[in-house]
Design an enzyme around this catalytic site. Structure first.
Site, PDB file in Angstrom:
ATOM      1  N   CYS A  83       0.848  -1.193   0.000  1.00  0.00           N
ATOM      2  CA  CYS A  83       0.000   0.000   0.000  1.00  0.00           C
ATOM      3  C   CYS A  83       0.884   1.242   0.000  1.00  0.00           C
ATOM      4  CB  CYS A  83      -0.984  -0.053   1.178  1.00  0.00           C
ATOM      5  SG  CYS A  83      -2.340   1.125   0.991  1.00  0.00           S
ATOM      6  N   HIS A 192      -3.824  -4.874  -0.172  1.00  0.00           N
ATOM      7  CA  HIS A 192      -3.496  -5.392   1.160  1.00  0.00           C
ATOM      8  C   HIS A 192      -3.584  -6.923   1.121  1.00  0.00           C
ATOM      9  CE1 HIS A 192      -3.435  -1.689   3.607  1.00  0.00           C
ATOM     10  NE2 HIS A 192      -4.148  -1.215   2.603  1.00  0.00           N
ATOM     11  N   GLU A 194      -2.832  -8.991   3.351  1.00  0.00           N
ATOM     12  CA  GLU A 194      -3.274  -9.523   4.656  1.00  0.00           C
ATOM     13  C   GLU A 194      -4.785  -9.421   4.826  1.00  0.00           C
ATOM     14  OE1 GLU A 194      -1.984  -6.627   4.104  1.00  0.00           O
ATOM     15  OE2 GLU A 194      -2.675  -5.107   5.516  1.00  0.00           O
TER      16      GLU A 194
END
Lengths: 212, 250
Positions: A83, A192, A194
């Site tokens: 990001c 992202h 995650e």
């Protein structure tokens, strides 16, 4: 295989979910709050949310800016920016006045400079987007999943690569918006991983194995 | 182009357990909230909304520890709503790793905290949840979920939060909550046609198939449910489920 990953943790976003995601891949995770532990890791993950200048200054205040550059440039330590972290790999951003790490040639531009995105993306771009391969390496990765990879994005700025051959994927329908980039051992994900379920896990796993 | 979302809702009670309300009144125990979130991880859900319905205090260490654990566990974006009384509360939740915060329309009516949060997080990080009912004459009104008091006409409420910066609006039908009687698709016809803010329909969802069909409506960007994605369809036992990508055409 990168077995001991250092995650930069200087208060620019929460790293809890990212550390769990990396730990799920059976790698050791070390939080990098200063330069001391940098020599013990074999890969750096640079996450971040927020403004460009705030990100730069937070890393500088932690005393990590120059040590990270040195480790990546002189010692060939692999790095993955996520990001804002990916944007910090570039030369600089329209969002601020600080210079980036300059590890991948390119500038960070506001998505409004792309003109009318109606029907393709909103600003900020917040949500799940499909991606499409831009380079052989990017296409090869996506093809291994039948091309149907999607990721969670939150951003208003995008990485405009000086050399488009470094771009692995872009957001589907908006080829200007880099979703993943790589130059030698320097990689970046605008999304992202995650927060992107098995899709993000696959991308992180590929980076850990040196494939992205 | 962003993909339309199906959003499971986890309602947190005062003991940090997941429950499911029925018409905002009775409630059913679902189970441990963290375990439920882990199951949603496995199911690959698009996003989870966590609603603090028993007003857990957000400066309380125990609450923050619980939310922190959920945020670290989540492999999907998270939204949090309930008892966000000031910017500091929002800071706490966002710093734990949540992506968005939600404010009910009664909060938008009562004070300017949501607008202040929009200035800090940007519109994309702020949802408005408008709880509504239809009266005997078929008119839609926003209601306060706590006092039960009638607020504005629904279309007025939607325009209000839109102008004040909400980045997304969840339309929650109080009388369909937990009832599995079907979504209120007609509610969208009550709104102005040029609403640009993403709309999420919630309340009454019966089946996965209905959720997928609902998303074909161009006006909707998501469907949320605390019942359909949590209970089995037949005996209403706790059995979290979610349509797979192939079924959704992804």
């Amino acid at each position: 295989m990168r077995n001991n990953i250092g995650v930069v943790d200087v208060g620019v976003g929460n790293v809890g979910s990212l550390c769990r995601s990396l730990a799920d891949l059976d790698v050791n995770v070390t939080l990098l709050t200063g330069p001391a532990a940098l020599s013990s890791v074999d890969g750096i993950v640079l996450p971040g949310v927020g403004s460009f200048d705030h990100g730069v200054r937070s890393i500088k205040q932690a005393g990590l800016w120059e040590p990270i550059k040195k480790a990546v440039v002189e010692d060939d330590l692999p790095i993955l920016g996520i990001c804002l972290g990916m944007q910090l790999l570039g030369n600089g951003s329209e969002e601020g006045s600080e210079k980036g790490l300059g590890l991948i040639p390119g500038d960070i531009k506001h998505m409004s400079t792309l003109g009318d995105l109606s029907g393709q993306a909103t600003i900020p771009n917040m949500g799940w987007c499909r991606v499409e391969g831009c380079s052989d390496k990017g296409r090869s990765f996506l093809d291994s999943f039948n091309g149907k990879q999607r990721y969670y994005f939150v951003h208003s700025y995008y990485f405009h690569a000086a050399d488009q051959s470094n771009v692995l994927f872009s957001i589907e329908g908006v080829p200007e918006v880099t979703a993943a980039i790589r130059l030698r051992h320097v990689s970046g994900f605008q999304f992202h991983p995650e927060k992107s379920h098995r899709f993000g896990r696959s991308a992180l796993d590929a980076w850990v194995r040196g494939a992205l | 182009m962003t993909i339309k979302r199906l959003i499971p809702v986890i309602q947190l009670d005062k003991d940090f357990q997941a429950v499911k309300t029925i018409k905002f009144n009775k409630r059913r125990y679902v189970g441990d909230a963290l375990n439920l979130l882990k199951i949603y991880n496995e199911l690959g859900v698009d996003e989870v909304a966590i609603w603090n319905i028993d007003r857990l205090i957000l400066s309380n260490d125990e609450t923050l520890d619980g939310l922190s654990e959920m945020a670290a566990e989540a492999r999907m974006p998270l939204a949090f709503g309930g008892m966000l009384q000031c910017i500091a509360d929002v800071d706490r939740v966002i710093s734990l790793g949540f992506e968005k915060v939600s404010f009910s329309y009664s909060t938008w009516c009562r004070d300017d905290t949501p607008e202040a949060v929009v200035k800090v997080l940007g519109s994309s990080g702020v949802q408005a949840v408008i709880n509504y009912r239809k009266d005997l004459f078929g008119r839609y009104f926003a209601f306060c979920h706590r006092s039960g008091g009638r607020l504005e006409r629904l279309s007025v409420a939607v325009n209000d939060v839109t102008q004040r910066g909400a980045g997304e609006i969840i339309l929650q039908a109080i009388d369909r909550d937990g009832m599995r009687v079907g979504l209120d698709s007609a509610v969208l016809d009550e709104l102005d046609r040029d609403i640009k803010v993403p709309l999420v329909n919630a309340g009454g969802l019966r089946t996965h198939a209905e959720s997928i069909e609902a998303l074909e409506d161009k006006r909707l960007s998501g469907v949320a449910s605390g019942t359909c994605f949590t209970f089995s369809s037949e005996r209403q036992g706790v059995l979290p489920s979610y349509p797979d990508d192939f079924t959704r055409g992804l």
